[in-house]
Write a protein that holds these residues in place. Structure first.
Motif, PDB file in Angstrom:
ATOM      1  N   LEU A   1       1.695  -0.584  -3.529  1.00 57.83           N
ATOM      2  CA  LEU A   1       1.025   0.369  -4.485  1.00 57.83           C
ATOM      3  C   LEU A   1       0.862  -0.265  -5.956  1.00 57.83           C
ATOM      4  CD1 LEU A   1       0.336   3.266  -5.321  1.00 57.83           C
ATOM      5  CD2 LEU A   1       2.586   3.591  -6.285  1.00 57.83           C
ATOM      6  N   LEU A   2       2.070  -1.145  -6.207  1.00 56.62           N
ATOM      7  CA  LEU A   2       2.056  -2.058  -7.734  1.00 56.62           C
ATOM      8  C   LEU A   2       0.842  -2.910  -7.503  1.00 56.62           C
ATOM      9  CD1 LEU A   2       3.125  -2.404 -10.375  1.00 56.62           C
ATOM     10  CD2 LEU A   2       5.205  -3.454  -9.325  1.00 56.62           C
ATOM     11  N   GLY A   3       0.779  -3.637  -6.359  1.00 54.54           N
ATOM     12  CA  GLY A   3      -0.033  -4.762  -6.137  1.00 54.54           C
ATOM     13  C   GLY A   3      -1.592  -4.306  -6.421  1.00 54.54           C
ATOM     14  N   GLY A   4      -1.781  -3.418  -5.693  1.00 56.88           N
ATOM     15  CA  GLY A   4      -3.033  -2.627  -5.645  1.00 56.88           C
ATOM     16  C   GLY A   4      -3.666  -2.222  -7.271  1.00 56.88           C
ATOM     17  N   LEU A   5      -2.684  -1.528  -7.929  1.00 55.62           N
ATOM     18  CA  LEU A   5      -2.897  -1.106  -9.322  1.00 55.62           C
ATOM     19  C   LEU A   5      -2.982  -2.225 -10.078  1.00 55.62           C
ATOM     20  CD1 LEU A   5      -0.561   1.942  -9.827  1.00 55.62           C
ATOM     21  CD2 LEU A   5      -3.089   1.953  -9.206  1.00 55.62           C
TER      22      LEU A   5
ATOM     23  N   GLY B   1       0.843   1.064   1.044  1.00 53.01           N
ATOM     24  CA  GLY B   1       1.113   1.387  -0.353  1.00 53.01           C
ATOM     25  C   GLY B   1      -0.286   1.122  -1.230  1.00 53.01           C
ATOM     26  N   ALA B   2      -0.673  -0.229  -0.786  1.00 54.94           N
ATOM     27  CA  ALA B   2      -1.739  -0.851  -1.587  1.00 54.94           C
ATOM     28  C   ALA B   2      -2.962   0.173  -1.212  1.00 54.94           C
ATOM     29  CB  ALA B   2      -2.246  -2.057  -1.000  1.00 54.94           C
ATOM     30  N   ARG B   3      -3.073   0.617  -0.071  1.00 54.92           N
ATOM     31  CA  ARG B   3      -4.490   1.633   0.295  1.00 54.92           C
ATOM     32  C   ARG B   3      -4.447   2.557  -0.545  1.00 54.92           C
ATOM     33  NH1 ARG B   3      -4.551   4.344   6.128  1.00 54.92           N
ATOM     34  NH2 ARG B   3      -5.729   2.530   6.779  1.00 54.92           N
TER      35      ARG B   3
ATOM     36  N   SER C   1      11.160   2.041   1.681  1.00 50.30           N
ATOM     37  CA  SER C   1      10.297   2.668   0.309  1.00 50.30           C
ATOM     38  C   SER C   1      10.049   1.460  -0.668  1.00 50.30           C
ATOM     39  CB  SER C   1      11.230   3.998  -0.005  1.00 50.30           C
ATOM     40  OG  SER C   1      12.122   3.686  -0.790  1.00 50.30           O
ATOM     41  N   GLY C   2      10.781   0.485  -0.702  1.00 53.15           N
ATOM     42  CA  GLY C   2      10.488  -0.472  -1.941  1.00 53.15           C
ATOM     43  C   GLY C   2       9.104  -1.160  -1.326  1.00 53.15           C
ATOM     44  N   ASP C   3       9.027  -1.292  -0.036  1.00 53.92           N
ATOM     45  CA  ASP C   3       7.742  -1.955   0.444  1.00 53.92           C
ATOM     46  C   ASP C   3       6.314  -1.246  -0.145  1.00 53.92           C
ATOM     47  OD1 ASP C   3       9.491  -3.666   1.687  1.00 53.92           O
ATOM     48  OD2 ASP C   3       9.398  -2.697   3.722  1.00 53.92           O
ATOM     49  N   VAL C   4       6.595   0.203   0.026  1.00 50.50           N
ATOM     50  CA  VAL C   4       5.600   0.902  -0.596  1.00 50.50           C
ATOM     51  C   VAL C   4       5.233   0.841  -1.800  1.00 50.50           C
ATOM     52  CG1 VAL C   4       4.827   3.490  -0.545  1.00 50.50           C
ATOM     53  CG2 VAL C   4       6.053   2.619   1.212  1.00 50.50           C
ATOM     54  N   LEU C   5       6.236   0.738  -2.571  1.00 47.99           N
ATOM     55  CA  LEU C   5       6.172   0.537  -4.183  1.00 47.99           C
ATOM     56  C   LEU C   5       5.447  -0.909  -4.306  1.00 47.99           C
ATOM     57  CD1 LEU C   5       6.528   1.348  -6.913  1.00 47.99           C
ATOM     58  CD2 LEU C   5       8.758   0.102  -6.793  1.00 47.99           C
ATOM     59  N   THR C   6       5.769  -1.876  -3.580  1.00 46.06           N
ATOM     60  CA  THR C   6       4.992  -3.271  -3.903  1.00 46.06           C
ATOM     61  C   THR C   6       3.491  -3.266  -3.655  1.00 46.06           C
ATOM     62  OG1 THR C   6       7.259  -4.422  -3.475  1.00 46.06           O
ATOM     63  CG2 THR C   6       5.365  -5.607  -3.217  1.00 46.06           C
TER      64      THR C   6
ATOM     65  N   THR D   1       4.048   6.994   2.078  1.00 40.19           N
ATOM     66  CA  THR D   1       2.878   6.493   1.940  1.00 40.19           C
ATOM     67  C   THR D   1       1.697   7.769   1.762  1.00 40.19           C
ATOM     68  OG1 THR D   1       2.236   6.208   4.239  1.00 40.19           O
ATOM     69  CG2 THR D   1       3.309   4.414   2.848  1.00 40.19           C
ATOM     70  N   GLN D   2       1.915   8.685   2.902  1.00 42.18           N
ATOM     71  CA  GLN D   2       0.916   9.964   2.854  1.00 42.18           C
ATOM     72  C   GLN D   2       1.129  11.135   1.834  1.00 42.18           C
ATOM     73  OE1 GLN D   2      -0.744   9.537   5.798  1.00 42.18           O
ATOM     74  NE2 GLN D   2      -0.068   7.792   5.553  1.00 42.18           N
ATOM     75  N   TYR D   3       2.162  10.868   0.816  1.00 46.88           N
ATOM     76  CA  TYR D   3       2.247  11.719  -0.307  1.00 46.88           C
ATOM     77  C   TYR D   3       1.632  10.956  -1.269  1.00 46.88           C
ATOM     78  CZ  TYR D   3       4.718  15.367   2.195  1.00 46.88           C
ATOM     79  OH  TYR D   3       4.918  16.611   3.188  1.00 46.88           O
ATOM     80  N   LEU D   4       1.586   9.876  -1.396  1.00 47.27           N
ATOM     81  CA  LEU D   4       1.135   9.195  -2.915  1.00 47.27           C
ATOM     82  C   LEU D   4      -0.163  10.163  -3.526  1.00 47.27           C
ATOM     83  CD1 LEU D   4       1.706   5.424  -1.757  1.00 47.27           C
ATOM     84  CD2 LEU D   4       2.835   6.940  -3.715  1.00 47.27           C
ATOM     85  N   LEU D   5      -1.145  10.138  -2.806  1.00 44.86           N
ATOM     86  CA  LEU D   5      -2.309  10.790  -3.036  1.00 44.86           C
ATOM     87  C   LEU D   5      -2.184  12.178  -3.398  1.00 44.86           C
ATOM     88  CD1 LEU D   5      -4.867   8.629  -1.293  1.00 44.86           C
ATOM     89  CD2 LEU D   5      -4.508   8.769  -3.822  1.00 44.86           C
ATOM     90  N   LYS D   6      -1.148  12.926  -2.780  1.00 45.76           N
ATOM     91  CA  LYS D   6      -0.982  14.271  -3.124  1.00 45.76           C
ATOM     92  C   LYS D   6      -0.537  14.377  -4.547  1.00 45.76           C
ATOM     93  CE  LYS D   6      -0.090  15.900   1.820  1.00 45.76           C
ATOM     94  NZ  LYS D   6       0.980  16.786   2.526  1.00 45.76           N
TER      95      LYS D   6
END
Ligand SMILES: NC(=O)C1=CN([C@@H]2O[C@H](COP(=O)(O)OP(=O)(O)OC[C@H]3O[C@@H](n4cnc5c(N)ncnc54)[C@H](O)[C@@H]3O)[C@@H](O)[C@H]2O)[C@H](O)CC1
Ligand SMILES: [K+]
Length: 533
Positions: A477-481, A293-295, A470-475, A525-530
């Motif tokens: 992503l949010l951390g990276g942002l 998610g952070a990536r 799916s919550g781990d992915v959000l954490t 995680t593979q759909y985030l950038l899409k």
């Protein structure tokens, strides 16, 4: 920003809507004219939506008509449900208009007292020969029902005969179009007041009401659509100016932040350094998902602290990250945060802590809470915080804290705050006010509150996201942002809302392509950038 976009971001309570309406009337707009205008728009929308008449009618919609989405008056039998207030008045204007357009219309209204304007419309409908029925047994078959029983004026529980009539109407396999909101829902909490119409489609009038984004209402509203009837922005702003704002995150607001801008000359540490603290021997996968998610956030530098025994696993999944293997407890949790030489917690722009830690990592969570870095707590990070006493502990923090609980975690964190399932918006607001943290309350529709009482709602999501990891992915992503935001003058609330919107959109996109069953957390995680491409 365009007026329409601004209007579509606003969310109001019943009280605020009434105040806005009062200003319009006080400025000279006749009530009668407003009802005529609003209900006229609803009548037109009903005609635009292709109807598929029920089989009993013996009428089969021609394919060409359905494909073109053309209005289809002939053969359409419409039942109009009329309540005592102005919602009923709206419904009667719709009845009259559809009658004149050639629809076969009947009215159901079990009431004997009506507001003046509603009573006049009822009288006129009767004079036109539109049949009016008072009992449910009398109702003829119909292809479509229009629900104008109650709008934002409903406050008390519904009782018989109207409650059982609603239950019977819900049983008919006929599409129901609700005016303003499905009758029976509380406008602010979305709670079902006894019983409620299960709408196929709801035409929300003028401004989005809070109910549309509260979990209890979601199975009742069907496809919701805003009918813009030109409320002046000045009136909206005048009424909302002193109240904490409630805003929908729309693609326009989220994409104003994403992708985070990068100057042409920069380096990795200028683009944010995130420390993730996650994982245990028992929950290794959570650490990988948080890292992925952070990536996707584009963070400049990613460090991930995990128990030593997980180090090689993490390196193989996230070769770009600095994996910090920490001494571990007998149970395989992080025992001690052993950062590389010349590094301490102040080296990071943000810390995200929690996924997969287990409660054995309590000292680690205590340590990061005491740090003065922006901090996201999730999962076991939240459970450990709950044991420490969330409000008192958070009040002592000198840097920003973001909490990302689901309803169960919320209850453990804030046991004295009213049930998060009842009014999620109020619950998140109260928790943020009391703790000084930014609270992201997960649910079918996520609510984000800041300590000043402002709310951001993620109004589109998918049940596909109700899945482990799916919550781990959000954490992540949010951390990276959040780590990147530190260098980019973007407010924490905007970052949190943007991350939650991005996460939901990735779920929606993945579900569209792979069905709701195909959105496991890794796929997510593979759909985030899409979403952004
Ligand atoms: N917002 C706008 O700008 C416009 C709103 N319009 C429509 O008006 C309704 C709100 O109308 P109001 O008359 O205030 O309330 P309702 O129609 O929702 O119904 C209130 C009505 O019902 C009675 N009542 C309340 N609770 C119960 C109960 N449990 N059982 C029985 N009866 C109950 C109460 O006494 C009132 O008489 C809004 O939603 C829009 O549809 C305008 O037409 C256009 C502009
Ligand atoms: K209604």
């Amino acid at each position: 920003m365009q007026r329409q976009e601004k209007i579509s971001q606003v969310i109001v309570t019943a009280g605020q809507m009434r105040d806005i309406e009062d200003r319009i009337f006080a400025a000279g707009m006749p009530v009668v004219a407003l009802m005529e205008k609003v209900a006229g728009l609803v009548a037109r929308r009903i005609q635009e939506i292709p109807q598929i008449p029920c089989k009993k009618a013996g009428y089969v919609a021609s394919n060409s008509l359905l494909k073109k989405g053309l209005p289809q008056a002939v053969g359409s039998r419409v039942g109009i449900l009329v309540g005592p207030g102005h919602n009923g008045g709206d419904a009667l204007v719709v009845a009259r208009e559809l009658h004149f357009r050639g629809y076969e219309v009947w009215i159901y209204s079990p009431f004997s007292k009506f507001k003046e304007l509603t009573s006049q419309h009822l009288q006129y409908a009767q004079s036109l020969g539109i049949p009016i029925y008072q009992t449910i047994e009398q109702l003829p078959d119909s292809d479509l029902l229009v629900d104008g029983l109650f709008g934002f004026g409903l406050e008390k529980n519904l009782t018989d005969p109207i409650a059982s009539a609603i239950n019977q109407l819900n049983e008919l396999s006929v599409p129901i179009y609700s005016i303003d909101l499905p009758s029976g829902l509380h406008t602010d909490t979305g709670v079902v007041l006894g019983t409620a119409i299960r709408a196929t489609h709801t035409f929300c009038l003028g401004l989005w009401k809070l109910a549309f984004f509260q979990d209890p209402a979601l199975e009742y509203v069907g496809k919701a659509e805003l009918i813009d009837f030109d409320i002046p922005l000045a009136d909206v702003e005048a009424v909302l100016k002193d109240a904490p704002s409630i805003k929908r995150i729309t693609p326009t607001t989220a994409l104003a932040t994403l992708p985070l801008p990068r100057p042409p000359v920069t380096h990795k540490y200028k683009e944010g350094h995130l420390l993730l603290i996650c994982g245990s021997r028992r929950y290794a996968g959570g650490a990988i998902l948080t890292g992925l998610g952070a990536r996707a956030s584009g963070v400049g530098m990613l460090s991930i602290a995990v128990p030593e025994s997980l180090k090689s696993l993490l390196v193989s999944h996230l070769p770009e990250a600095l994996i910090i293997g920490c001494p571990e407890t007998e149970s395989g949790a992080i025992a001690q945060l052993q950062l590389p030489e010349k590094t301490d917690l102040t080296s990071f722009n943000a810390i995200a802590c929690g996924p997969g830690l287990t409660r054995d990592a309590t000292p680690i969570v205590q340590e990061v809470i005491e740090s003065e870095r922006p901090l996201i707590l999730d999962a076991d990070g939240l459970n450990i915080l709950a044991q420490m006493g969330a409000i008192a502990t958070l009040k002592k923090r000198l840097a920003v804290t973001v909490l990302t609980p689901h309803a169960g975690e919320f209850q453990r964190l804030f046991p004295d705050i009213a049930d998060a399932k009842h009014d999620r918006v109020k619950a998140a607001q109260e928790a943020a006010l009391q703790s000084g943290a930014v609270v992201l309350l997960k649910g079918a529709r996520t609510a984000i509150a800041n300590p000043q009482g402002a709310i951001w709602m993620i109004t589109e999501s998918t049940p596909a996201l109700a899945r482990g990891g799916s919550g781990d992915v959000l954490t992540g992503l949010l951390g990276g942002l959040l780590a990147q935001a530190a260098t980019k003058q973007i407010s924490v609330e905007d970052i949190v809302a943007t991350a939650a919107w991005w996460h939901s959109q990735a779920g929606i996109l993945a579900a569209q392509e792979r069905t709701e069953l195909g959105v496991d957390a890794f796929t997510l995680t593979q759909y985030l950038l899409k979403v952004l491409s």
